[in-house]
Design a protein around this motif. Structure first.
Motif, PDB file in Angstrom:
ATOM      1  N   ILE A  56       0.850  -1.191   0.000  1.00  0.00           N
ATOM      2  CA  ILE A  56       0.000   0.000   0.000  1.00  0.00           C
ATOM      3  C   ILE A  56       0.884   1.239   0.000  1.00  0.00           C
ATOM      4  CG2 ILE A  56      -1.808   1.240   1.246  1.00  0.00           C
ATOM      5  CD1 ILE A  56      -2.401  -1.499   2.653  1.00  0.00           C
ATOM      6  N   THR A  57       0.565   2.194  -0.855  1.00  0.00           N
ATOM      7  CA  THR A  57       1.337   3.433  -0.892  1.00  0.00           C
ATOM      8  C   THR A  57       0.409   4.635  -0.997  1.00  0.00           C
ATOM      9  OG1 THR A  57       3.023   4.709  -2.091  1.00  0.00           O
ATOM     10  CG2 THR A  57       1.621   3.265  -3.415  1.00  0.00           C
ATOM     11  N   THR A  58       0.779   5.709  -0.314  1.00  0.00           N
ATOM     12  CA  THR A  58       0.062   6.979  -0.459  1.00  0.00           C
ATOM     13  C   THR A  58       0.777   7.907  -1.435  1.00  0.00           C
ATOM     14  OG1 THR A  58       1.227   7.870   1.475  1.00  0.00           O
ATOM     15  CG2 THR A  58      -0.954   6.883   1.840  1.00  0.00           C
ATOM     16  N   ASN A  59       1.795   7.387  -2.113  1.00  0.00           N
ATOM     17  CA  ASN A  59       2.467   8.157  -3.162  1.00  0.00           C
ATOM     18  C   ASN A  59       1.590   8.098  -4.408  1.00  0.00           C
ATOM     19  OD1 ASN A  59       4.328   9.606  -4.646  1.00  0.00           O
ATOM     20  ND2 ASN A  59       5.627   7.829  -5.075  1.00  0.00           N
ATOM     21  N   ALA A  60       0.469   8.808  -4.332  1.00  0.00           N
ATOM     22  CA  ALA A  60      -0.573   8.720  -5.355  1.00  0.00           C
ATOM     23  C   ALA A  60      -0.895  10.099  -5.915  1.00  0.00           C
ATOM     24  CB  ALA A  60      -1.829   8.088  -4.761  1.00  0.00           C
ATOM     25  N   GLU A  61      -1.281  10.109  -7.169  1.00  0.00           N
ATOM     26  CA  GLU A  61      -1.645  11.364  -7.831  1.00  0.00           C
ATOM     27  C   GLU A  61      -2.816  12.008  -7.088  1.00  0.00           C
ATOM     28  OE1 GLU A  61      -3.039  12.974 -12.253  1.00  0.00           O
ATOM     29  OE2 GLU A  61      -2.439  10.882 -11.955  1.00  0.00           O
ATOM     30  N   GLY A  62      -2.707  13.299  -6.849  1.00  0.00           N
ATOM     31  CA  GLY A  62      -3.743  14.028  -6.131  1.00  0.00           C
ATOM     32  C   GLY A  62      -3.419  14.276  -4.676  1.00  0.00           C
ATOM     33  N   ASN A  63      -2.450  13.536  -4.115  1.00  0.00           N
ATOM     34  CA  ASN A  63      -2.032  13.765  -2.728  1.00  0.00           C
ATOM     35  C   ASN A  63      -0.988  14.860  -2.651  1.00  0.00           C
ATOM     36  OD1 ASN A  63      -3.688  11.782  -1.684  1.00  0.00           O
ATOM     37  ND2 ASN A  63      -2.067  10.246  -1.494  1.00  0.00           N
ATOM     38  N   ASP A  64      -1.020  15.621  -1.572  1.00  0.00           N
ATOM     39  CA  ASP A  64       0.031  16.611  -1.360  1.00  0.00           C
ATOM     40  C   ASP A  64       1.274  15.906  -0.812  1.00  0.00           C
ATOM     41  OD1 ASP A  64      -0.501  16.103   1.327  1.00  0.00           O
ATOM     42  OD2 ASP A  64      -1.651  17.948   1.611  1.00  0.00           O
ATOM     43  N   ASN A  65       2.351  16.653  -0.646  1.00  0.00           N
ATOM     44  CA  ASN A  65       3.617  16.051  -0.222  1.00  0.00           C
ATOM     45  C   ASN A  65       3.520  15.412   1.157  1.00  0.00           C
ATOM     46  OD1 ASN A  65       4.939  16.727  -2.586  1.00  0.00           O
ATOM     47  ND2 ASN A  65       5.710  18.694  -1.793  1.00  0.00           N
ATOM     48  N   LEU A  66       2.757  16.033   2.045  1.00  0.00           N
ATOM     49  CA  LEU A  66       2.612  15.481   3.385  1.00  0.00           C
ATOM     50  C   LEU A  66       1.920  14.119   3.333  1.00  0.00           C
ATOM     51  CD1 LEU A  66       3.012  15.903   6.428  1.00  0.00           C
ATOM     52  CD2 LEU A  66       0.771  17.038   6.479  1.00  0.00           C
ATOM     53  N   SER A  67       0.872  14.016   2.540  1.00  0.00           N
ATOM     54  CA  SER A  67       0.154  12.749   2.406  1.00  0.00           C
ATOM     55  C   SER A  67       1.025  11.695   1.740  1.00  0.00           C
ATOM     56  CB  SER A  67      -1.131  12.954   1.598  1.00  0.00           C
ATOM     57  OG  SER A  67      -2.009  13.851   2.250  1.00  0.00           O
ATOM     58  N   ARG A  68       1.791  12.098   0.730  1.00  0.00           N
ATOM     59  CA  ARG A  68       2.669  11.145   0.037  1.00  0.00           C
ATOM     60  C   ARG A  68       3.740  10.586   0.981  1.00  0.00           C
ATOM     61  NH1 ARG A  68       3.017  11.428  -5.833  1.00  0.00           N
ATOM     62  NH2 ARG A  68       1.411  12.818  -6.678  1.00  0.00           N
TER      63      ARG A  68
END
Length: 327
Positions: A56-68
């Motif tokens: 699982i990764t939050t390095n996803a399009e639409g996320n800001d740097n903090l979320s990534r």
């Protein structure tokens, strides 16, 4: 590696895209009330003789740097990468929501979860929350969760059993304040929550179970705690020559063959020659104080005498966590 100033640590960055495959699982969850997207990848079955493993990764399009950054590093990162308790809580939350969603997307029903170390304990809290949202009382939700969870604790050190501010956990996850307080206490103890919500818990040795029962007495129902001694799959980790060796001579030849392979690898890495004719002691583990790598160094004069006379040779191979302090 070794340079003119002594032994140093090299941490490698790995590219996983060559072995992982994207799935169609892309979800949005809410952290601190704000939307965060995550994507799911899979390591296909038998890539390394494995069952399918999902990442699982939050390095996803639409996320800001903090979320990534939430899933940027294992366990929420290091002090050098600006890790904080909030980032670690968020990572455990993403793991919990993602794990349950993956099972749903794969079509599995009546899933039994193995929570392997307390960093994954929000899976238990998530299931509790879902049962109560569906109308179950607290006691009934806890009983239902007991039927779905096996919790394994590996260590008594604080790094493996984090404690967080209850208010921070509530702010980030939105879980019921009552569920968090009753199951994990205040501050919120991830290990306590695991023992509370799991129908069965285990340690990784009999001695470990004795220590856990002593240190966490009052938190653990002895009837729901057992020990399963750690082991390895010899058919996976063992060279075939060892498995086929039926006589001592064959075993000796197999051991010598792979001792040479090891020493050649060490020579390549360090430019130092090691003798295949000297008994060799190898420490090849993650460098952690509780694993006692310093034990053989406790009598340095004894050690120097034996190393200088080739009674044995000693090889250390392992890296510490970047946040570890000198022992």
């Amino acid at each position: 590696y070794i340079d003119s100033l002594g032994m140093k640590i090299r941490f490698n960055n790995w590219d996983y895209e060559s072995v992982l495959e994207a799935t169609s699982i892309n979800q949005t969850i809410y952290i601190c009330g704000s939307p965060v997207k995550y994507r799911v990848y899979v390591l296909p079955e038998d890539t390394f003789g494995n069952a399918p493993i999902y990442f699982i990764t939050t390095n996803a399009e639409g996320n800001d740097n903090l979320s990534r950054s939430i899933t940027l590093q294992l366990y929420g990162g290091t002090l050098a990468s600006d890790a904080s308790s909030k980032r670690k809580i968020a990572l455990s939350y993403v793991l919990a929501k993602g794990a349950i969603e993956i099972m749903k997307n794969l079509g599995y029903e009546d899933v039994f979860y193995h929570v392997n170390e307390s960093h994954g304990v929000f899976v238990c809290i998530e299931l509790m929350q879902q049962h109560m949202t569906a109308g179950a009382s607290f006691d009934d939700a806890l009983s239902l969760t007991h039927e779905q969870i096996l919790f394994t604790t590996h260590t008594i050190v604080p790094a493996g059993n984090p404690m967080y501010s209850l208010d921070e956990v509530y702010e980030i996850t939105g879980y019921s304040h009552d569920i968090l307080r009753v199951c994990g206490g205040e501050p919120f103890n991830m290990a306590k929550a695991g023992f509370c919500t799991a129908g069965q818990s285990n340690t990784v040795s009999k001695k470990h179970a004795e220590v856990v029962k002593h240190l966490w007495r009052g938190l653990i129902d002895d009837e729901r705690l057992t020990s399963v001694t750690n082991g390895v799959d010899r058919f996976y980790w063992q060279y075939p020559e060892f498995e086929r060796a039926k006589q001592c001579q064959n075993l000796h030849l197999a051991k010598l063959k792979y001792k040479r392979v090891m020493l050649q690898k060490i020579r390549h890495l360090t430019e130092r020659r090691w003798s295949e004719n000297v008994p060799t002691i190898v420490w090849a583990r993650r460098i952690e104080e509780y694993k006692r790598p310093w034990l053989i160094l406790s009598d340095i004069e004894w050690l120097k005498e034996r190393l200088s006379t080739n009674v044995f040779q000693l090889i250390f191979a392992g890296k510490p966590h970047p946040d570890n302090q000198p022992m």
